[in-house]
Design a protein around this motif. Structure first.
Motif, short mmCIF file in Angstrom:
data_model
loop_
_atom_site.label_atom_id
_atom_site.label_comp_id
_atom_site.label_asym_id
_atom_site.label_seq_id
_atom_site.Cartn_x
_atom_site.Cartn_y
_atom_site.Cartn_z
N ARG A 76 0.92 -1.21 -0.07
CA ARG A 76 0.12 -0.03 -0.13
C ARG A 76 0.96 1.37 0.10
NH1 ARG A 76 -3.60 -0.37 4.78
NH2 ARG A 76 -2.21 0.76 6.06
N VAL A 77 0.49 2.02 -0.91
CA VAL A 77 1.28 3.46 -0.98
C VAL A 77 0.38 4.70 -0.39
CG1 VAL A 77 2.45 5.07 -2.62
CG2 VAL A 77 2.48 2.65 -2.90
N SER A 78 1.03 5.51 0.39
CA SER A 78 0.23 6.65 0.94
C SER A 78 0.56 7.87 0.00
CB SER A 78 0.51 6.96 2.58
OG SER A 78 1.93 7.18 2.58
N VAL A 79 -0.26 8.43 -0.28
CA VAL A 79 -0.19 9.88 -0.98
C VAL A 79 -0.66 11.10 0.04
CG1 VAL A 79 -0.92 11.36 -2.92
CG2 VAL A 79 -0.49 8.84 -2.99
N ASN A 80 -0.09 12.21 0.11
CA ASN A 80 -0.33 13.40 0.75
C ASN A 80 -1.46 14.12 0.01
OD1 ASN A 80 1.54 13.33 3.50
ND2 ASN A 80 2.81 12.70 1.72
N LEU A 81 -2.46 14.53 0.81
CA LEU A 81 -3.36 15.57 0.44
C LEU A 81 -3.28 16.94 1.05
CD1 LEU A 81 -6.62 13.96 -1.11
CD2 LEU A 81 -4.53 14.60 -2.33
N SER A 82 -2.96 18.00 0.94
CA SER A 82 -2.91 19.22 1.31
C SER A 82 -4.53 19.62 1.75
CB SER A 82 -2.52 20.55 0.45
OG SER A 82 -2.77 21.67 0.94
N ARG A 83 -4.77 20.42 2.90
CA ARG A 83 -5.93 21.01 3.38
C ARG A 83 -6.75 21.63 2.26
NH1 ARG A 83 -3.60 21.54 8.71
NH2 ARG A 83 -3.51 23.67 8.38
N ARG A 84 -5.94 22.34 1.47
CA ARG A 84 -6.47 23.25 0.32
C ARG A 84 -7.43 22.35 -0.70
NH1 ARG A 84 -5.71 28.39 -0.52
NH2 ARG A 84 -4.22 29.55 0.47
N ASN A 85 -7.06 21.07 -0.70
CA ASN A 85 -8.05 20.18 -1.51
C ASN A 85 -9.34 20.36 -0.80
OD1 ASN A 85 -6.44 18.65 -3.68
ND2 ASN A 85 -4.99 18.64 -2.05
N LEU A 86 -9.51 20.49 0.38
CA LEU A 86 -10.80 20.26 1.23
C LEU A 86 -11.59 21.60 0.49
CD1 LEU A 86 -10.13 19.90 4.87
CD2 LEU A 86 -10.84 18.25 2.92
N ASP A 87 -11.37 22.54 -0.42
CA ASP A 87 -12.13 23.68 -0.93
C ASP A 87 -12.75 23.08 -1.95
OD1 ASP A 87 -11.22 25.32 0.98
OD2 ASP A 87 -9.67 26.11 -0.27
N ASN A 88 -12.35 21.86 -2.52
CA ASN A 88 -12.94 21.36 -3.64
C ASN A 88 -14.31 20.34 -3.25
OD1 ASN A 88 -13.62 19.83 -6.14
ND2 ASN A 88 -11.58 18.77 -6.00
N PRO A 89 -15.42 20.53 -3.55
CA PRO A 89 -16.57 19.94 -3.32
C PRO A 89 -16.40 18.72 -3.97
CG PRO A 89 -17.12 21.49 -4.78
CD PRO A 89 -15.73 21.93 -4.47
N GLY A 90 -15.91 18.47 -5.03
CA GLY A 90 -15.82 17.46 -5.83
C GLY A 90 -14.46 16.44 -5.57
N LEU A 91 -13.91 16.53 -4.43
CA LEU A 91 -12.71 16.20 -4.08
C LEU A 91 -12.57 14.64 -4.17
CD1 LEU A 91 -9.43 16.23 -3.13
CD2 LEU A 91 -10.47 16.38 -0.74
#
Length: 335
Positions: free
Chosen positions: A173-188
């Protein structure tokens, strides 16, 4: 005055706040913080637009830095701003010509020292030189550019996993980081799943790392994302656990799979076992496991730390003792 949500401003010291009272008819008090940016004019101060750009730069710095209330424009500030613009311009081209490379840092199972997973990290090579993440990640995080980087890394990870599967390798399993700025995307969540499914990657091979959040507004958005990914069978982990302000509430209310304890909680040695560091690490590990979460500690750099983790029944580790982030060709050998 700036009428944006007060949560968007950094936390101020109590000494920085002033109390404003409404009229007696209302009877309520409001606490306000102030900040200011200054530009001292000279004979060669430039046009009105240039002056306002510099003042705006200074006041933005005062707004976003919790340790500052007033900022004066100087050569250092202007140099930093020029560097920001340069990085932003270079980054657009970097994605187009594949200057960004994905490196993998192994996660190790301490029961037998086997490869248990990996974290995907971005490395930027420009004109044959490495631009360290500390020089560009903070700049990209100031805008939506960080979201472009996050999804670029996710696509590359999915490409690699698909190729490894086709080659018959045993994939972790590989983990990928997502910035909190992505939370502004309603279709994330939909964008994440579309990316993963376009490469036909089994959902259990992807983990999304999200950092803690410090505001109620972001917390609700974070809850929706974690719950939706949980329903899709995508593992989620709390990155840098213990560095935010709502840590316990965060893991109590959201269906995480993995708790990634920040390196600041890992003592340098086994000495002073009754120290606060040792006590807190011990109980963080026990708490996460009692809640049914995988527990991994990052920043492992020596044998003493490994012994300490095993003593406290934490058997997942990540750090330079085992491996630094590796290019794809070197990581593939680990598989």
């Amino acid at each position: 005055g700036d009428h944006r949500d007060l949560h968007s401003f950094p936390t101020r010291r109590s000494s920085d706040l002033m109390k404003v009272s409404y009229s007696d008819d209302v009877g309520d008090d409001v606490w306000l913080s102030t900040c200011a940016g200054y530009y001292c004019l000279s004979e060669n101060c430039g046009t009105v637009n240039e002056i306002m750009d510099r003042v705006s730069l200074a006041v933005h710095k005062a707004k976003t830095d919790p340790d500052l209330r007033e900022v004066f424009v100087d050569d250092e500030l202007l140099d930093k701003q020029n560097n920001v613009k340069l990085i932003e311009t270079m980054f657009e081209q970097a994605l187009a010509v594949d200057e960004i490379q994905v490196y993998y840092q192994p996660k190790v199972q301490l029961n037998g020292y086997r490869l248990a997973g990996a974290e995907a990290l971005s490395r930027w090579f420009h004109d044959g030189e490495l631009i360290m993440p500390a020089k560009f990640i903070p700049i990209l995080e100031q805008s939506q550019s960080i979201c472009d980087l996050d999804f670029y890394v996710l696509r590359r990870v999915c490409e690699d996993i698909r190729r490894w599967l086709d080659e018959g390798k045993k994939v972790v399993r590989v983990s990928v980081n997502l910035s909190r700025r992505n939370l502004d995307n309603p279709g994330l969540v939909e964008d994440i799943m579309d990316t993963i499914d376009s490469y036909q990657v089994p959902h259990e091979l992807i983990e999304i790392e999200l950092t803690e959040t410090t505001t109620d507004v972001n917390f609700m958005d974070l809850r929706k994302v974690v719950e939706a990914l949980h329903e899709e069978g995508i593992s989620t982990s709390v990155d840098d656990f213990g560095m935010g302000y709502s840590s316990l509430n965060l893991i109590r209310e959201l269906p995480w799979n993995v708790l990634k304890i920040d390196r600041s909680y890992l003592p340098a040695s086994n000495d002073e076992e009754k120290s606060n560091e040792h006590i807190m690490l011990k109980h963080l590990i026990a708490m996460s496991q009692d809640m049914g979460l995988e527990c991994i500690v990052e920043g492992v750099e020596n044998v003493d730390q490994i012994k300490l983790l095993k003593k406290n029944h934490c058997f997942l580790a990540q750090g330079f003792y085992f491996d630094k982030p590796l290019p794809v060709s070197e990581f593939e050998k680990k598989l």
